[in-house]
Design a protein around this motif. Structure first.
Motif, PDB file in Angstrom:
ATOM      1  N   ALA A 106       0.837  -1.210   0.000  1.00 34.14           N
ATOM      2  CA  ALA A 106       0.000   0.000   0.000  1.00 34.14           C
ATOM      3  C   ALA A 106       0.867   1.253   0.000  1.00 34.14           C
ATOM      4  CB  ALA A 106      -0.909  -0.008   1.227  1.00 34.14           C
ATOM      5  N   ILE A 107       1.922   1.255   0.795  1.00 33.61           N
ATOM      6  CA  ILE A 107       2.827   2.413   0.855  1.00 33.61           C
ATOM      7  C   ILE A 107       3.561   2.579  -0.468  1.00 33.61           C
ATOM      8  CG2 ILE A 107       4.920   3.328   1.961  1.00 33.61           C
ATOM      9  CD1 ILE A 107       3.941   2.010   4.570  1.00 33.61           C
ATOM     10  N   ALA A 108       3.999   1.468  -1.075  1.00 34.82           N
ATOM     11  CA  ALA A 108       4.765   1.528  -2.324  1.00 34.82           C
ATOM     12  C   ALA A 108       3.919   2.053  -3.477  1.00 34.82           C
ATOM     13  CB  ALA A 108       5.306   0.142  -2.668  1.00 34.82           C
ATOM     14  N   ILE A 109       2.644   1.696  -3.527  1.00 30.04           N
ATOM     15  CA  ILE A 109       1.793   2.081  -4.654  1.00 30.04           C
ATOM     16  C   ILE A 109       0.985   3.341  -4.362  1.00 30.04           C
ATOM     17  CG2 ILE A 109      -0.125   1.321  -6.122  1.00 30.04           C
ATOM     18  CD1 ILE A 109       0.870  -1.542  -5.743  1.00 30.04           C
ATOM     19  N   GLY A 110       0.531   3.498  -3.111  1.00 31.66           N
ATOM     20  CA  GLY A 110      -0.312   4.641  -2.763  1.00 31.66           C
ATOM     21  C   GLY A 110       0.365   5.700  -1.914  1.00 31.66           C
ATOM     22  N   GLY A 111       1.594   5.420  -1.444  1.00 27.51           N
ATOM     23  CA  GLY A 111       2.283   6.371  -0.582  1.00 27.51           C
ATOM     24  C   GLY A 111       1.866   6.215   0.873  1.00 27.51           C
ATOM     25  N   PRO A 112       2.527   6.930   1.790  1.00 29.70           N
ATOM     26  CA  PRO A 112       2.205   6.830   3.221  1.00 29.70           C
ATOM     27  C   PRO A 112       0.756   7.163   3.539  1.00 29.70           C
ATOM     28  CG  PRO A 112       4.290   7.976   2.912  1.00 29.70           C
ATOM     29  CD  PRO A 112       3.677   7.816   1.554  1.00 29.70           C
ATOM     30  N   GLY A 113       0.103   7.992   2.729  1.00 27.43           N
ATOM     31  CA  GLY A 113      -1.277   8.384   2.986  1.00 27.43           C
ATOM     32  C   GLY A 113      -2.250   7.221   2.946  1.00 27.43           C
ATOM     33  N   SER A 114      -1.865   6.136   2.279  1.00 23.78           N
ATOM     34  CA  SER A 114      -2.760   4.982   2.210  1.00 23.78           C
ATOM     35  C   SER A 114      -3.003   4.386   3.597  1.00 23.78           C
ATOM     36  CB  SER A 114      -2.187   3.915   1.276  1.00 23.78           C
ATOM     37  OG  SER A 114      -0.905   3.492   1.722  1.00 23.78           O
ATOM     38  N   VAL A 115      -2.066   4.607   4.519  1.00 25.17           N
ATOM     39  CA  VAL A 115      -2.212   4.090   5.883  1.00 25.17           C
ATOM     40  C   VAL A 115      -3.427   4.723   6.560  1.00 25.17           C
ATOM     41  CG1 VAL A 115      -1.112   3.855   8.163  1.00 25.17           C
ATOM     42  CG2 VAL A 115       0.256   3.647   6.067  1.00 25.17           C
ATOM     43  N   PHE A 116      -3.654   6.007   6.325  1.00 20.80           N
ATOM     44  CA  PHE A 116      -4.818   6.683   6.911  1.00 20.80           C
ATOM     45  C   PHE A 116      -6.106   6.010   6.459  1.00 20.80           C
ATOM     46  CE2 PHE A 116      -8.349   9.624   6.258  1.00 20.80           C
ATOM     47  CZ  PHE A 116      -8.520  10.125   7.540  1.00 20.80           C
ATOM     48  N   GLY A 151       7.060  13.126  12.222  1.00 16.30           N
ATOM     49  CA  GLY A 151       7.114  13.321  10.779  1.00 16.30           C
ATOM     50  C   GLY A 151       6.383  12.234  10.018  1.00 16.30           C
ATOM     51  N   ALA A 152       6.428  11.008  10.557  1.00 18.49           N
ATOM     52  CA  ALA A 152       5.721   9.892   9.915  1.00 18.49           C
ATOM     53  C   ALA A 152       4.212  10.121   9.932  1.00 18.49           C
ATOM     54  CB  ALA A 152       6.074   8.582  10.616  1.00 18.49           C
ATOM     55  N   PHE A 153       3.703  10.557  11.083  1.00 17.81           N
ATOM     56  CA  PHE A 153       2.266  10.827  11.174  1.00 17.81           C
ATOM     57  C   PHE A 153       1.873  12.001  10.274  1.00 17.81           C
ATOM     58  CE2 PHE A 153       2.362   8.295  15.117  1.00 17.81           C
ATOM     59  CZ  PHE A 153       1.209   7.544  14.933  1.00 17.81           C
ATOM     60  N   LYS A 154       2.750  12.998  10.190  1.00 14.21           N
ATOM     61  CA  LYS A 154       2.474  14.133   9.313  1.00 14.21           C
ATOM     62  C   LYS A 154       2.397  13.686   7.859  1.00 14.21           C
ATOM     63  CE  LYS A 154       4.153  18.728   7.979  1.00 14.21           C
ATOM     64  NZ  LYS A 154       5.222  19.748   8.147  1.00 14.21           N
ATOM     65  N   LEU A 155       3.331  12.805   7.457  1.00 14.33           N
ATOM     66  CA  LEU A 155       3.322  12.269   6.097  1.00 14.33           C
ATOM     67  C   LEU A 155       2.022  11.516   5.813  1.00 14.33           C
ATOM     68  CD1 LEU A 155       6.846  10.777   5.203  1.00 14.33           C
ATOM     69  CD2 LEU A 155       5.542  12.503   3.948  1.00 14.33           C
ATOM     70  N   LEU A 214       4.534   2.204  10.681  1.00 17.11           N
ATOM     71  CA  LEU A 214       5.445   3.131  11.365  1.00 17.11           C
ATOM     72  C   LEU A 214       6.892   2.657  11.280  1.00 17.11           C
ATOM     73  CD1 LEU A 214       3.397   4.185  14.525  1.00 17.11           C
ATOM     74  CD2 LEU A 214       3.859   5.520  12.459  1.00 17.11           C
ATOM     75  N   MET A 215       7.112   1.353  11.351  1.00 25.47           N
ATOM     76  CA  MET A 215       8.474   0.830  11.186  1.00 25.47           C
ATOM     77  C   MET A 215       9.046   1.258   9.840  1.00 25.47           C
ATOM     78  SD  MET A 215       9.132  -3.012  12.610  1.00 25.47           S
ATOM     79  CE  MET A 215       7.789  -3.816  11.741  1.00 25.47           C
ATOM     80  N   ILE A 216       8.271   1.057   8.783  1.00 24.70           N
ATOM     81  CA  ILE A 216       8.750   1.343   7.426  1.00 24.70           C
ATOM     82  C   ILE A 216       8.943   2.839   7.208  1.00 24.70           C
ATOM     83  CG2 ILE A 216       8.100   1.271   4.985  1.00 24.70           C
ATOM     84  CD1 ILE A 216       6.680  -1.405   5.578  1.00 24.70           C
ATOM     85  N   ILE A 217       7.944   3.644   7.584  1.00 29.33           N
ATOM     86  CA  ILE A 217       8.001   5.086   7.315  1.00 29.33           C
ATOM     87  C   ILE A 217       9.065   5.765   8.173  1.00 29.33           C
ATOM     88  CG2 ILE A 217       6.694   7.244   7.357  1.00 29.33           C
ATOM     89  CD1 ILE A 217       4.163   5.561   6.821  1.00 29.33           C
ATOM     90  N   CYS A 218       9.134   5.406   9.451  1.00 33.87           N
ATOM     91  CA  CYS A 218      10.140   6.013  10.333  1.00 33.87           C
ATOM     92  C   CYS A 218      11.560   5.660   9.899  1.00 33.87           C
ATOM     93  CB  CYS A 218       9.929   5.570  11.778  1.00 33.87           C
ATOM     94  SG  CYS A 218       8.465   6.281  12.555  1.00 33.87           S
ATOM     95  N   SER A 219      11.735   4.437   9.384  1.00 33.33           N
ATOM     96  CA  SER A 219      13.065   4.019   8.943  1.00 33.33           C
ATOM     97  C   SER A 219      13.381   4.524   7.541  1.00 33.33           C
ATOM     98  CB  SER A 219      13.170   2.486   8.966  1.00 33.33           C
ATOM     99  OG  SER A 219      12.902   1.978  10.252  1.00 33.33           O
ATOM    100  N   GLY A 220      12.349   4.931   6.792  1.00 33.32           N
ATOM    101  CA  GLY A 220      12.559   5.437   5.432  1.00 33.32           C
ATOM    102  C   GLY A 220      12.899   4.352   4.433  1.00 33.32           C
ATOM    103  N   THR A 221      12.621   3.101   4.779  1.00 34.55           N
ATOM    104  CA  THR A 221      13.009   1.981   3.907  1.00 34.55           C
ATOM    105  C   THR A 221      11.875   1.608   2.955  1.00 34.55           C
ATOM    106  OG1 THR A 221      12.294   0.440   5.626  1.00 34.55           O
ATOM    107  CG2 THR A 221      14.619   1.031   5.584  1.00 34.55           C
ATOM    108  N   TYR A 222      11.466   2.542   2.123  1.00 39.50           N
ATOM    109  CA  TYR A 222      10.389   2.263   1.180  1.00 39.50           C
ATOM    110  C   TYR A 222      10.550   3.092  -0.072  1.00 39.50           C
ATOM    111  CZ  TYR A 222       8.285   6.673   2.790  1.00 39.50           C
ATOM    112  OH  TYR A 222       8.065   8.002   3.100  1.00 39.50           O
TER     113      TYR A 222
END
Length: 461
Positions: free
Chosen positions: A85-95, A233-237, A311-319
């Motif tokens: 979801a993050i790879a195709i839709g970006g971090p916003g898909s988590v919301f 910053g992750a939550f803001k993203l 949060l693991m992925i976004i905070c670590s920036g590994t995506y």
């Protein structure tokens, strides 16, 4: 083949299904006066209520049914699905995954309550699910049989490929083990459990499921605290990308919403009908009680386990964020991983525990996939029991033969799925999920007054 699969997938997962899911969840939430929030305390109390098997000696306890349905919910969707979801839709898909979980909790309540209202006794214990309330509640027996068949094909075949493929890919990343060997090993262990019947499945689920979920969340919290400065910053993203405000993936807002809903549904299963099949097998004194327990399982799945992965992925920036049209990277946090989605989570753990991430995620996925396949087998077995019950109530030999044949088919698919290309596997999984969801959600909307009546009974008490 891939073009045909894409066309079918696009038809089933048109914006109409997204609107139907969100709209139904919102409707149930309003009509139940936000039952998923105001009855949280009661959900927890019912979860640990002592089992009374007077309804049926072979019935599951409410906690066993909770663990088995949670087994179906907590699977590759919580690790690979979130990363996809993050790879195709970006971090916003988590919301949007959070939103579908919140609304989906009321949907899960509705379908599980109806499953209790329309379950039936079998020599293997209480059984039922959407097929039963479609037959008895809507008076549509032919559609009920179609739903049961779709459940077997969707859960018992298509989505099996997704689950096993993700596990074998993770093991290949970590230990360079041939995928087919992972598939064979998993098939052997799974076979030993499902041959033991529903009681063995329930006992294994109530031990393994809580253990795997707690262990995964603990490791995730360690990774998140190691990157604690990145959490705000992750939550803001997540929130800015969810509405296309942030330039990062801001141009793919439609994809962001669609991926959040699809992966959220794939993970928590609210509205698909699988959780209702398990709920029908629990021995409870009030139908709405099991509905409340299953609503709580949606929170555990998405708001805890999926959020931990995100949060693991976004905070670590590994995506990475990949444009599905051009194939270009809109964001390259880990360009070396490309579209290796399970690698996003593995790299996040490796960023804190170097050399540990690949192994940990592959083992976690193995537990997740194993318990999920147990749940999928139960869904399919219950559907077979329903079909033979409708066709010929006395033909137990044919029923047993069909169940044994399905067991062999499932174990074969586990081996085949370990070698199936991941993109095709995910699309097959989406087709299976979408087909059952369309029928089930419409049935829920039509039968909702009965679930509301059951809720009012415990509200008055």
């Amino acid at each position: 083949m891939e073009k045909v699969v894409n066309i079918i997938n696009d038809i089933i997962w048109s914006p109409a299904l997204v609107i139907l899911l969100v709209g139904a969840g919102l409707y149930f939430t309003i009509r139940t006066r936000c039952v998923q929030v105001r009855r949280i305390g009661m959900m927890v109390r019912l979860l640990f209520k002592k089992h009374d098997n007077s309804t049926d000696p072979k019935s599951m306890s409410s906690f066993q049914a909770f663990c088995l349905s949670l087994s179906g919910r907590v699977g590759t969707g919580n690790i690979v699905g979130v990363a996809t979801a993050i790879a195709i839709g970006g971090p916003g898909s988590v919301f949007w995954m959070w939103l579908i979980a919140f609304l989906g909790a009321s949907t899960a309540f509705t379908e599980s309550t109806l499953a209790q209202l329309y379950n039936f006794k079998h020599d293997k214990g209480l059984r039922g699910g959407p097929a039963c309330y479609i037959e008895k509640g809507l008076k549509l027996p032919h559609l009920a049989v179609i739903f049961a068949i779709l459940t077997i094909v969707g859960y018992g075949m298509f989505i099996v490929l997704v689950q096993v493929n993700s596990m074998s890919t993770a093991f290949q990343n970590a230990y360079n083990v041939k995928p087919i060997l992972c598939g064979i090993a998993l098939a052997v262990v799974l076979g030993l459990v499902i041959i033991g019947g529903v009681k063995r499945i329930a006992h294994v689920a109530q031990v393994v499921t809580p253990f795997m979920a707690i262990a995964y969340i603990i490791i995730a919290l360690v990774i998140i605290f190691a990157n604690i400065e990145s959490v705000p910053g992750a939550f803001k993203l997540i929130f800015t990308n969810a509405f296309g405000i942030n330039p990062l993936a801001g141009g793919i807002l439609g994809t962001t919403i669609a991926m959040g809903v699809k992966r959220g549904l794939f993970s928590n299963e609210a509205g698909e009908g699988g959780g209702a099949i398990v709920s029908a097998s629990a021995g409870v004194d009030k139908p709405a009680n099991q509905g409340l327990v299953q609503a709580f399982s949606v929170y555990i799945d998405t708001l805890l386990v999926c959020t931990a992965t995100a949060l693991m992925i976004i905070c670590s920036g590994t995506y990475n964020i990949i444009d599905q049209v051009s194939g270009e990277l809109l964001y390259a946090g880990a360009p070396e991983l490309g579209n290796n989605y399970v690698g996003f989570t593995q790299a996040a753990v490796d960023s804190v525990f170097e050399g540990f991430g690949s192994g940990f995620v592959s083992i976690a996925l193995t537990f997740f996939v194993f318990t999920t396949l147990m749940a999928y087998y139960f869904y399919s077995e219950s559907s077979l029991i329903y079909i033979f019950r409708v066709k010929n109530k006395m033909n137990t030999k044919s029923e047993k033969f069909a169940i044994w044949m399905y067991r062999f088919v499932l174990l074969a698919l586990v081996v085949v799925g370990s070698c199936t290309a991941s993109d095709i596997a995910w699309k097959f999984g989406d087709i299976g999920v979408g087909l059952t969801t369309w029928i089930n959600v419409i049935a829920l909307l039509l039968l909702f007054p009965q679930a509301l009546k059951a809720l009012n009974e415990i509200d008055k008490k």
